[in-house]
Motif scaffolding. Structure first.
Motif, PDB file in Angstrom:
ATOM      1  N   ASP A  73     -24.602  52.952 -78.010  1.00  0.00           N
ATOM      2  CA  ASP A  73     -25.745  53.080 -77.288  1.00  0.00           C
ATOM      3  C   ASP A  73     -26.016  51.789 -76.246  1.00  0.00           C
ATOM      4  N   PHE A  74     -25.569  50.822 -76.578  1.00  0.00           N
ATOM      5  CA  PHE A  74     -25.764  49.528 -75.619  1.00  0.00           C
ATOM      6  C   PHE A  74     -24.940  49.776 -74.523  1.00  0.00           C
ATOM      7  N   CYS A  75     -23.484  50.079 -74.744  1.00  0.00           N
ATOM      8  CA  CYS A  75     -22.520  50.801 -73.630  1.00  0.00           C
ATOM      9  C   CYS A  75     -23.044  51.808 -72.734  1.00  0.00           C
ATOM     10  N   SER A 277     -33.986  64.653 -68.630  1.00  0.00           N
ATOM     11  CA  SER A 277     -33.310  64.521 -69.852  1.00  0.00           C
ATOM     12  C   SER A 277     -32.113  63.407 -69.758  1.00  0.00           C
ATOM     13  N   ALA A 278     -31.635  63.374 -68.652  1.00  0.00           N
ATOM     14  CA  ALA A 278     -30.584  62.050 -68.661  1.00  0.00           C
ATOM     15  C   ALA A 278     -31.351  60.712 -68.823  1.00  0.00           C
ATOM     16  N   VAL A 279     -32.583  60.623 -68.429  1.00  0.00           N
ATOM     17  CA  VAL A 279     -33.294  59.352 -68.833  1.00  0.00           C
ATOM     18  C   VAL A 279     -33.419  59.175 -70.278  1.00  0.00           C
ATOM     19  N   MET A 280     -33.658  60.327 -70.924  1.00  0.00           N
ATOM     20  CA  MET A 280     -34.038  60.299 -72.196  1.00  0.00           C
ATOM     21  C   MET A 280     -32.570  59.950 -73.442  1.00  0.00           C
ATOM     22  N   TYR A 281     -31.383  60.482 -72.878  1.00  0.00           N
ATOM     23  CA  TYR A 281     -30.362  60.094 -73.653  1.00  0.00           C
ATOM     24  C   TYR A 281     -29.544  58.960 -73.095  1.00  0.00           C
ATOM     25  N   THR A 282     -29.949  58.315 -71.883  1.00  0.00           N
ATOM     26  CA  THR A 282     -29.283  57.101 -71.393  1.00  0.00           C
ATOM     27  C   THR A 282     -30.146  55.980 -71.477  1.00  0.00           C
ATOM     28  N   ALA A 283     -31.369  56.051 -71.537  1.00  0.00           N
ATOM     29  CA  ALA A 283     -32.259  54.843 -71.693  1.00  0.00           C
ATOM     30  C   ALA A 283     -33.118  54.960 -72.610  1.00  0.00           C
ATOM     31  N   VAL A 284     -33.782  56.106 -73.179  1.00  0.00           N
ATOM     32  CA  VAL A 284     -34.867  56.145 -74.033  1.00  0.00           C
ATOM     33  C   VAL A 284     -34.318  56.232 -75.355  1.00  0.00           C
ATOM     34  N   THR A 285     -33.329  56.952 -75.661  1.00  0.00           N
ATOM     35  CA  THR A 285     -32.844  56.812 -76.895  1.00  0.00           C
ATOM     36  C   THR A 285     -31.885  55.778 -77.592  1.00  0.00           C
ATOM     37  N   ILE A 292     -35.973  52.789 -84.721  1.00  0.00           N
ATOM     38  CA  ILE A 292     -36.010  53.810 -85.490  1.00  0.00           C
ATOM     39  C   ILE A 292     -35.281  53.639 -86.944  1.00  0.00           C
ATOM     40  N   TYR A 293     -34.210  52.973 -86.804  1.00  0.00           N
ATOM     41  CA  TYR A 293     -33.393  52.678 -87.939  1.00  0.00           C
ATOM     42  C   TYR A 293     -33.959  51.087 -88.763  1.00  0.00           C
ATOM     43  N   SER A 294     -34.308  50.229 -87.924  1.00  0.00           N
ATOM     44  CA  SER A 294     -34.667  48.910 -88.659  1.00  0.00           C
ATOM     45  C   SER A 294     -36.048  49.199 -89.237  1.00  0.00           C
ATOM     46  N   LEU A 295     -37.134  49.980 -88.491  1.00  0.00           N
ATOM     47  CA  LEU A 295     -38.559  49.687 -89.063  1.00  0.00           C
ATOM     48  C   LEU A 295     -38.699  50.632 -90.327  1.00  0.00           C
ATOM     49  N   ARG A 296     -37.644  51.534 -90.637  1.00  0.00           N
ATOM     50  CA  ARG A 296     -37.375  52.413 -91.842  1.00  0.00           C
ATOM     51  C   ARG A 296     -36.412  51.963 -93.105  1.00  0.00           C
ATOM     52  N   ASN A 297     -35.871  50.800 -92.572  1.00  0.00           N
ATOM     53  CA  ASN A 297     -34.733  50.499 -93.514  1.00  0.00           C
ATOM     54  C   ASN A 297     -35.103  49.161 -93.933  1.00  0.00           C
TER      55      ASN A 297
END
Length: 316
Positions: A73-75, A277-285, A292-297
């Motif tokens: 995701d970072f890359c 759509s590109a903004v969603m999967y290259t920046a937002v997600t 998402i993972y840290s707040l629920r874990n």
């Protein structure tokens, strides 16, 4: 028969990325927004990697896959967002042809990795919930290494093939790309040569790296739901579902946008929809995944808290 001029038979030496701004006044707002998103993405994903690598309790298959997802995701964000920020800041929208192909290579490389890793994490949850007694045997270090290593090799091969097919095309007319990074679909529209092979390969790859993993995820969760519903204890069912909720959120974010761009018919796609759509999967997600993972874990939050406490102690 009218012949084209020789100069129009060669590939463009550079492209102009038109970006997201429709009006000049919007560029300052976009720069601020995407700069903040990129900083959050960088800090969030690198903290996830640091927390997992530094806490021995998190050295499990699930967190191993999560660390790889955070790296990807970072890359993925780094491949697209900084170039756009520089373009806004300098006012230069041009990108050389080799740089454009390079950006496209890494975009597809990390995009494919993202899709496959999300599917791998679904398989991990399936094994953990449906075969808990055999989990450590099935998800051995060797298997985990293969589940990550093979997609890295596969992604490299697919991305190189995309670039080789793109490199054979000629661009005779406009060099203006209605996007903020070099992607296949807008560039194929600019080509004056036959792009049939490219389009067929795009559909084949989309089926392999988007549709197939998505169907595997659905199949895994159908089995998971069936297995969880057989658990007699309500609390146990709730705990089992909670371990999957974060992953399902990521699935919805990622596949909800990529399917619309690469699998929907071109007649229903527009440049505006593709950019959104590109903004969603290259920046937002990539920005939201760490939250998402840290707040629920609980375990991950504990590991992040230890890092912060150590940092505070060292400073004081």
């Amino acid at each position: 028969m009218i012949l084209m001029e020789p100069r129009n038979q060669t590939s463009a030496s550079e492209f102009n990325l038109l970006g997201l701004a429709e009006k000049p006044g919007q560029e300052t707002l976009l720069f601020t927004l995407f700069f903040c998103m990129y900083v959050i993405t960088t800090v969030g994903n690198l903290l996830i990697i640091l927390a997992i690598s530094s806490d021995s309790q998190l050295h499990t298959p699930m967190y191993f896959f999560l660390a790889n997802l955070s790296l990807v995701d970072f890359c993925l964000a780094t491949d697209t967002v900084p170039k756009m920020l520089v373009s806004i800041q300098t006012g230069s929208k041009s990108i050389s042809y080799p740089a454009c192909l390079t950006q496209m290579y890494f975009f597809h490389f990390f995009g494919i990795m993202d899709s496959v890793l999300i599917a791998v994490m679904a398989y991990d949850r399936f094994v953990a919930i449906c075969h808990p007694l055999h989990y450590t045997t099935i998800m051995s270090p060797r298997v985990c290494g293969l589940l990550v290593g093979i997609p890295w090799t596969f992604s490299c091969f697919i991305s190189v093939t995309h670039i080789l097919l793109m490199a054979r095309l000629a661009f005779c007319g406009s060099n203006e790309v209605p996007h903020y990074f070099c992607d296949l679909t807008p560039l194929l529209r600019l080509s004056c040569t036959d792009t049939t092979v490219n389009k067929i390969f795009v559909l084949i790859v989309a089926g392999m790296v988007i549709a197939t993993p998505f169907l595997c995820i659905l199949a895994s969760y159908v089995r998971i739901i069936v297995a969880v519903m057989k658990i007699p204890s309500g609390n146990s069912r709730k705990k089992a579902f909670s371990t999957c909720s974060s992953h399902l959120s990521v699935v919805a974010l990622f596949y909800g946008t990529t399917i619309g761009v690469y699998l929907c018919p071109s007649s229903v796609r527009t440049a505006v929809k593709e950019k959104a759509s590109a903004v969603m999967y290259t920046a937002v997600t990539p920005m939201l995944n760490p939250f998402i993972y840290s707040l629920r874990n609980r375990d991950l939050k504990g590991a992040l808290r230890k890092i912060v406490n150590r940092k505070v102690s060292s400073l004081s």
